[in-house]
Motif scaffolding. Sequence first.
Motif, PDB file in Angstrom:
ATOM      1  N   ALA A   1      -3.316 -10.394 -16.987  1.00 64.00           N
ATOM      2  CA  ALA A   1      -1.879 -10.641 -16.998  1.00 64.00           C
ATOM      3  C   ALA A   1      -1.494 -11.646 -18.080  1.00 64.00           C
ATOM      4  O   ALA A   1      -0.305 -11.881 -18.293  1.00 64.00           O
ATOM      5  N   ASP A   2      -2.483 -12.248 -18.746  1.00 63.26           N
ATOM      6  CA  ASP A   2      -2.215 -13.190 -19.828  1.00 63.26           C
ATOM      7  C   ASP A   2      -2.069 -12.451 -21.150  1.00 63.26           C
ATOM      8  O   ASP A   2      -2.297 -11.242 -21.245  1.00 63.26           O
ATOM      9  N   THR A   3      -1.735 -13.194 -22.179  1.00 62.95           N
ATOM     10  CA  THR A   3      -1.594 -12.614 -23.518  1.00 62.95           C
ATOM     11  C   THR A   3      -2.793 -12.971 -24.383  1.00 62.95           C
ATOM     12  O   THR A   3      -2.677 -13.085 -25.599  1.00 62.95           O
ATOM     13  N   SER A   4      -3.940 -13.165 -23.771  1.00 61.66           N
ATOM     14  CA  SER A   4      -5.169 -13.414 -24.506  1.00 61.66           C
ATOM     15  C   SER A   4      -6.340 -13.087 -23.592  1.00 61.66           C
ATOM     16  O   SER A   4      -6.216 -13.109 -22.364  1.00 61.66           O
ATOM     17  N   PHE A   5      -7.499 -12.816 -24.232  1.00 61.66           N
ATOM     18  CA  PHE A   5      -8.718 -12.520 -23.466  1.00 61.66           C
ATOM     19  C   PHE A   5      -9.914 -12.850 -24.342  1.00 61.66           C
ATOM     20  O   PHE A   5      -9.912 -12.577 -25.548  1.00 61.66           O
ATOM     21  N   LEU A   6     -10.944 -13.461 -23.726  1.00 61.67           N
ATOM     22  CA  LEU A   6     -12.157 -13.853 -24.429  1.00 61.67           C
ATOM     23  C   LEU A   6     -13.193 -12.744 -24.285  1.00 61.67           C
ATOM     24  O   LEU A   6     -13.633 -12.435 -23.180  1.00 61.67           O
ATOM     25  N   VAL A   7     -13.584 -12.145 -25.415  1.00 67.50           N
ATOM     26  CA  VAL A   7     -14.577 -11.060 -25.438  1.00 67.50           C
ATOM     27  C   VAL A   7     -15.921 -11.661 -25.810  1.00 67.50           C
ATOM     28  O   VAL A   7     -16.047 -12.384 -26.807  1.00 67.50           O
TER      29      VAL A   7
END
Length: 776
Positions: free
Chosen positions: A637-643
Amino acid sequence: MVPPGSAPRRRRVKDIACVLLVFVACSSGPSSALLDDEKQPTFLTASVGESVVFNCQVEFPHDIAIPYILRWNKEGNTVFSWYDGVMTSSEGYAGRVSRVAWDHQLQQYYTGVNHQAYGKGAVNLTSIRESDQGWYECRIYFPNRTPNTGRNGTWFHLTVDGGTLLAIPPINQTTMEGESAHFKCVTKEEGATVTWYKDGVQFSELPSLSSRSRISSDGSLTISPTDMGDPGYYNCEVTNEMGEKQSAGAHLNVEYKAKVIYSPSEQHLPHGRPGLLDCHFRANPPLTYLRWEKDGFLFDPYNVQGVFLMHNGSLYFNKVDSSHGGMYTCIPYNELGTEGPSLPMRVLITRPPVFTIKPNNLYVRKIGETISMPCDARHDVDESALTADAELGVPPPLSGKPVLSWTRKDGALIPHARSSISGGNLTIVNIQKEDRGFYQCVASNEASTITAEAELMIENVAPRAPYNLTANSTLTTISLRWVPGYRKPKQEYSVWYRREDSSEWKTLKILSVGTREAVVPNLNPGTTYDIMVLSQDVHGDGMFSKAIRVRTKGISPYSANTSKRVLNDLSGPFGFSEVMGPPKNVTVTVHSEGYLVSWEPPEPNTIDVQETPAQLVYTLRWAQGSQEHVIGKAETADTSFLVKGLEEDQTYHFQVVAIGPGDALSASSRFVLHVPPYRRMKAIMVGVLVGVSFLLLAAVASYFGRRAFLRHQKNSDRKSRQGHGGCTIGIPPAMKKTAEPLYMIKQPTVSTTMTPFECNDDLGGSIWSCYSDGHM
């Protein structure tokens, strides 16, 4: 006599040794520093009256524990020693130094504040004095081994922050009950006042203790006689004429024989239920054994079925019967012995009460009405058991009735002004909504307590259902209006809605009290919904209105062949969304734990939709190389994600899909990322550093080698110009005339009348000859 050329040879060997020494120093420098660090002493600091732990590790030969002697020395004098469980302390340290305790659960010595386990040679020094400052040495001796010291031995230096007021602080005391206890608290200044505290409470507030205590002129405290209640922490506070203060404290331990402190004359146990018979005692040292007697004979619970001896010495009866009645006494023991048995305790077997009248499980009343809940109980009587009890001398059951009372199960109070209890019956008048809940009728006697529950519910007049529902729709909203059934104060409404093809209802709470309209947001375009309105007031929920069916404007974003989940292919297809545009500005940045993918929310797609729906879920997908197949997917639901876990030297394609109301989809453009080959680059860098280091080392060796060669050449030229005992040393004439290189010259023929000398190795191994007469 020094042989010719020996001095240059020694210089050449010295130069080579210097080069090797530089190399060894560079390669083994950290190890040497580590060895030096291990030999450094430990420096400790403490204030007067505090305690400190000297942590000394014991290294056993081959890591196998064997008998050892622990000895602590202070500036050459032994202050503490231990061997085979026997401890000795020198004068001034007695009662203040001890070994650190062993933790049997963790199988190690107790850990300190740094969570590092103490060694087997660690000792604790308490009640620090200024005279304790100095050097301490920990020594370990193995009496059954040669050499007996091994590599053990540690130095400590203790610095004592001496106060300006306190000279000798108190130390821990252990005494027998009835004897005296003496705590020193010697001051440095005359005129200083000393105040004593026990567990933080001043002596003047403890009359029982202060009446048995005396404070001497130097500030020391004497308690005589000591009592079993005296153990605790005693603290002396010194105050001088300038108002400066300093304090120190110590613990008092009072030991005594195990003794019984309370014995009830009668103890009632419930027939047919579990029972517990306690022995109220105190013991210091702790209890080691407890003996029970019944009717003057030993009562061994291990030989009586259904009776157990608990860890605290109590008797636990699994199911009490008439045979358990009688006269009981208990006798506690510890290491010092016992003060004797308890007073006889008469155990009576009493039957629990039984209800003759119980209240109903449920009562329903309206506000303002009156309710009466009946309840009655009696003592249980078993005719067959009465005869058996009479034979055993057990008295008959108590006459009269058990004690009856009423409580609320939730702990709330029953309104005293509006309630009354008569003969076990509870009556409440003028019922209010807060009277709703569970009530308990409690019947108790000396044996046990029983309860009966009843629930009181408040009946109310539910509000009527709203009617005349009208609706207008847009792409993502539906506006409703209705007419209330009738007007009531504090009347509220909630909207219930669902898709036509769904069985799950969603609710929208209307926060404004008394309103008659609402807007249902975040709906799916081109979708039909069932909607109804529920009325509510202070008494609870009312009735639902008739359901109406309303369709939102626009085209449904999904056809029958389009999946409503994010597909596993970057190429789509995706349904067209009239609600929102795609996510914007997708970027990928390097993070300490991977790669952080971030983006901006989508914007509205049409004029009818003024803002992007707030309830958005994003799906991040990525593919490797030129493949279109997704190898990773994550929802957020955030506007970022750690891959995490991306392979090096690979190219990845990232795409963000926004999922809006009604599962509307909107995909962003792709972001291409190439992950550099960090490991290969690191390996190349390491190789370059190793090569540069090798070249530097070779240059140093070459430099010193060249210096040695030039020095040798210079010495050789000087000796060639000097005569040596009438013997000419030089190049034979035949060799001077030739123009060929030296290594091409053939060895000249030597006359048999000439006596050649053996050439010296100091000439560098060149082809030189020495003749006795200087001729060919």
